[in-house]
Design a protein around this motif. Structure first.
Motif, PDB file in Angstrom:
ATOM      1  N   GLU A  21      27.151  35.861 -15.113  1.00  0.00           N
ATOM      2  CA  GLU A  21      27.492  34.997 -13.976  1.00  0.00           C
ATOM      3  C   GLU A  21      28.975  35.110 -13.621  1.00  0.00           C
ATOM      4  OE1 GLU A  21      25.384  33.386 -12.015  1.00  0.00           O
ATOM      5  OE2 GLU A  21      23.709  34.093 -13.237  1.00  0.00           O
ATOM      6  N   CYS A  22      29.839  35.145 -14.633  1.00  0.00           N
ATOM      7  CA  CYS A  22      31.279  35.268 -14.372  1.00  0.00           C
ATOM      8  C   CYS A  22      31.607  36.615 -13.719  1.00  0.00           C
ATOM      9  CB  CYS A  22      32.079  35.116 -15.667  1.00  0.00           C
ATOM     10  SG  CYS A  22      32.309  33.421 -16.217  1.00  0.00           S
ATOM     11  N   TRP A  23      30.974  37.672 -14.190  1.00  0.00           N
ATOM     12  CA  TRP A  23      31.258  38.991 -13.625  1.00  0.00           C
ATOM     13  C   TRP A  23      30.830  39.065 -12.166  1.00  0.00           C
ATOM     14  CZ3 TRP A  23      31.161  43.783 -17.246  1.00  0.00           C
ATOM     15  CH2 TRP A  23      31.980  43.539 -18.349  1.00  0.00           C
ATOM     16  N   LYS A  24      29.775  38.360 -11.796  1.00  0.00           N
ATOM     17  CA  LYS A  24      29.367  38.296 -10.380  1.00  0.00           C
ATOM     18  C   LYS A  24      30.480  37.702  -9.520  1.00  0.00           C
ATOM     19  CE  LYS A  24      24.395  37.469 -10.935  1.00  0.00           C
ATOM     20  NZ  LYS A  24      23.359  36.431 -10.732  1.00  0.00           N
ATOM     21  N   LEU A  92      43.304  15.480 -13.657  1.00  0.00           N
ATOM     22  CA  LEU A  92      44.046  16.545 -12.988  1.00  0.00           C
ATOM     23  C   LEU A  92      43.082  17.462 -12.251  1.00  0.00           C
ATOM     24  CD1 LEU A  92      46.413  17.459 -15.952  1.00  0.00           C
ATOM     25  CD2 LEU A  92      46.991  16.094 -13.934  1.00  0.00           C
ATOM     26  N   PRO A  93      43.542  18.089 -11.168  1.00  0.00           N
ATOM     27  CA  PRO A  93      42.666  19.062 -10.491  1.00  0.00           C
ATOM     28  C   PRO A  93      42.501  20.309 -11.365  1.00  0.00           C
ATOM     29  CG  PRO A  93      44.821  18.942  -9.405  1.00  0.00           C
ATOM     30  CD  PRO A  93      44.816  17.910 -10.485  1.00  0.00           C
ATOM     31  N   MET A  94      41.300  20.832 -11.392  1.00  0.00           N
ATOM     32  CA  MET A  94      41.027  22.048 -12.153  1.00  0.00           C
ATOM     33  C   MET A  94      41.451  23.257 -11.339  1.00  0.00           C
ATOM     34  SD  MET A  94      37.189  21.315 -13.674  1.00  0.00           S
ATOM     35  CE  MET A  94      37.062  22.860 -14.580  1.00  0.00           C
ATOM     36  N   PRO A  95      42.091  24.239 -11.958  1.00  0.00           N
ATOM     37  CA  PRO A  95      42.360  25.495 -11.257  1.00  0.00           C
ATOM     38  C   PRO A  95      41.048  26.184 -10.872  1.00  0.00           C
ATOM     39  CG  PRO A  95      43.749  25.305 -13.201  1.00  0.00           C
ATOM     40  CD  PRO A  95      42.734  24.195 -13.273  1.00  0.00           C
ATOM     41  N   GLU A  96      41.100  26.927  -9.802  1.00  0.00           N
ATOM     42  CA  GLU A  96      39.917  27.590  -9.218  1.00  0.00           C
ATOM     43  C   GLU A  96      39.108  28.377 -10.250  1.00  0.00           C
ATOM     44  OE1 GLU A  96      37.490  29.138  -5.925  1.00  0.00           O
ATOM     45  OE2 GLU A  96      38.819  27.425  -6.106  1.00  0.00           O
ATOM     46  N   LYS A  97      39.783  29.186 -11.071  1.00  0.00           N
ATOM     47  CA  LYS A  97      39.034  30.050 -11.998  1.00  0.00           C
ATOM     48  C   LYS A  97      38.223  29.241 -13.013  1.00  0.00           C
ATOM     49  CE  LYS A  97      42.848  31.065 -15.199  1.00  0.00           C
ATOM     50  NZ  LYS A  97      43.634  32.171 -15.758  1.00  0.00           N
ATOM     51  N   TYR A  98      38.705  28.053 -13.371  1.00  0.00           N
ATOM     52  CA  TYR A  98      37.960  27.237 -14.326  1.00  0.00           C
ATOM     53  C   TYR A  98      36.817  26.486 -13.649  1.00  0.00           C
ATOM     54  CZ  TYR A  98      41.850  28.457 -17.290  1.00  0.00           C
ATOM     55  OH  TYR A  98      42.790  29.169 -17.999  1.00  0.00           O
ATOM     56  N   ILE A  99      37.010  26.143 -12.391  1.00  0.00           N
ATOM     57  CA  ILE A  99      35.897  25.540 -11.635  1.00  0.00           C
ATOM     58  C   ILE A  99      34.756  26.541 -11.553  1.00  0.00           C
ATOM     59  CG2 ILE A  99      35.117  24.673  -9.390  1.00  0.00           C
ATOM     60  CD1 ILE A  99      38.014  23.700  -8.906  1.00  0.00           C
ATOM     61  N   ILE A 100      35.091  27.767 -11.203  1.00  0.00           N
ATOM     62  CA  ILE A 100      34.060  28.798 -11.070  1.00  0.00           C
ATOM     63  C   ILE A 100      33.415  29.092 -12.426  1.00  0.00           C
ATOM     64  CG2 ILE A 100      33.629  31.211 -10.458  1.00  0.00           C
ATOM     65  CD1 ILE A 100      35.815  30.858  -8.288  1.00  0.00           C
ATOM     66  N   GLN A 141      35.579  18.464  -4.286  1.00  0.00           N
ATOM     67  CA  GLN A 141      35.434  19.113  -2.977  1.00  0.00           C
ATOM     68  C   GLN A 141      35.168  20.604  -3.149  1.00  0.00           C
ATOM     69  OE1 GLN A 141      38.871  18.773  -0.435  1.00  0.00           O
ATOM     70  NE2 GLN A 141      37.953  20.008   1.186  1.00  0.00           N
ATOM     71  N   ARG A 142      35.908  21.245  -4.040  1.00  0.00           N
ATOM     72  CA  ARG A 142      35.722  22.679  -4.259  1.00  0.00           C
ATOM     73  C   ARG A 142      34.345  22.979  -4.843  1.00  0.00           C
ATOM     74  NH1 ARG A 142      35.167  26.967  -2.533  1.00  0.00           N
ATOM     75  NH2 ARG A 142      35.810  28.818  -3.660  1.00  0.00           N
ATOM     76  N   LEU A 143      33.881  22.132  -5.743  1.00  0.00           N
ATOM     77  CA  LEU A 143      32.532  22.299  -6.292  1.00  0.00           C
ATOM     78  C   LEU A 143      31.483  22.198  -5.194  1.00  0.00           C
ATOM     79  CD1 LEU A 143      32.452  20.409  -9.698  1.00  0.00           C
ATOM     80  CD2 LEU A 143      31.793  22.768  -9.294  1.00  0.00           C
ATOM     81  N   GLU A 144      31.664  21.255  -4.301  1.00  0.00           N
ATOM     82  CA  GLU A 144      30.728  21.106  -3.185  1.00  0.00           C
ATOM     83  C   GLU A 144      30.754  22.344  -2.288  1.00  0.00           C
ATOM     84  OE1 GLU A 144      31.915  17.382  -1.453  1.00  0.00           O
ATOM     85  OE2 GLU A 144      30.945  16.221  -3.041  1.00  0.00           O
ATOM     86  N   GLU A 145      31.929  22.901  -2.050  1.00  0.00           N
ATOM     87  CA  GLU A 145      32.032  24.123  -1.234  1.00  0.00           C
ATOM     88  C   GLU A 145      31.323  25.286  -1.915  1.00  0.00           C
ATOM     89  OE1 GLU A 145      36.422  22.975   0.626  1.00  0.00           O
ATOM     90  OE2 GLU A 145      36.245  24.625  -0.799  1.00  0.00           O
ATOM     91  N   ILE A 146      31.519  25.422  -3.221  1.00  0.00           N
ATOM     92  CA  ILE A 146      30.857  26.503  -3.960  1.00  0.00           C
ATOM     93  C   ILE A 146      29.341  26.336  -3.910  1.00  0.00           C
ATOM     94  CG2 ILE A 146      30.481  27.448  -6.288  1.00  0.00           C
ATOM     95  CD1 ILE A 146      33.488  26.787  -6.811  1.00  0.00           C
ATOM     96  N   THR A 147      28.883  25.130  -4.105  1.00  0.00           N
ATOM     97  CA  THR A 147      27.458  24.842  -4.081  1.00  0.00           C
ATOM     98  C   THR A 147      26.846  25.124  -2.714  1.00  0.00           C
ATOM     99  OG1 THR A 147      27.725  23.183  -5.783  1.00  0.00           O
ATOM    100  CG2 THR A 147      25.723  23.066  -4.488  1.00  0.00           C
ATOM    101  N   ASN A 148      27.604  24.860  -1.663  1.00  0.00           N
ATOM    102  CA  ASN A 148      27.104  25.074  -0.300  1.00  0.00           C
ATOM    103  C   ASN A 148      27.308  26.493   0.181  1.00  0.00           C
ATOM    104  OD1 ASN A 148      26.184  22.420  -0.062  1.00  0.00           O
ATOM    105  ND2 ASN A 148      28.192  21.713   0.568  1.00  0.00           N
TER     106      ASN A 148
END
Length: 152
Positions: A21-24, A92-100, A141-148
């Motif tokens: 999944e991460c490599w994708k 704290l806000p999570m950095p993008e790479k950790y959210i993904i 918000q970023r999680l919602e964007e990724i999900t959508n």
């Protein structure tokens, strides 16, 4: 000894599924090092005893809780890592790479249990709806964007 072997195989399988999944998502290094702390004695032994041993006790449960807490605080893809004060929802806000990576971790369950979870984004939505999930508004918000389906 059988409990340790079974847990080892579970961790390797989980890491493989998360790696895919991460490599994708282009997270090659994170795919490789994901959950590496689960091989440390501090986590490995209590996890194996809790989930794969037939002999369980209150002590086993307590040791696993310490291991789980250690795991959350050692791995930045866990939302709990970013919570400063759960009583005041200071986070704290999570950095993008950790959210993904977190989403990849959730999706790995869909990869393993594909017959049960047809849509990986359904799992992400389910995790986000969890009452215990404490996220910074930007992370949510970023999680919602990724999900959508929005990558940007």
């Amino acid at each position: 000894m059988r409990a340790y072997w079974r847990y080892f195989l579970y961790v390797v399988d989980h890491k493989l599924n998360v790696c895919i999944e991460c490599w994708k998502e282009g997270l090659y290094l994170q795919g490789i090092v994901h959950d590496f702390s689960k091989f440390s004695p501090k986590e490995f032994v209590p996890y194996a005893r809790k989930f794969y041993s037939t002999r369980k006790s209150e002590e086993t449960e307590l040791q696993w809780k310490y291991a789980w807490l250690n795991h959350q605080h050692k791995n930045k893809h866990h939302w709990e890592y970013w919570v400063v004060n759960p009583n005041s929802n200071e986070v704290l806000p999570m950095p993008e790479k950790y959210i993904i990576e977190m989403v990849c971790d959730w999706r790995s369950f869909s990869r393993k249990w594909g017959r049960l979870i047809k849509d990986p984004d359904h799992l992400t939505n389910k995790m986000m709806a969890s009452s215990g999930l404490v996220l910074h508004p930007k992370t949510r918000q970023r999680l919602e964007e990724i999900t959508n389906g929005s990558k940007n």
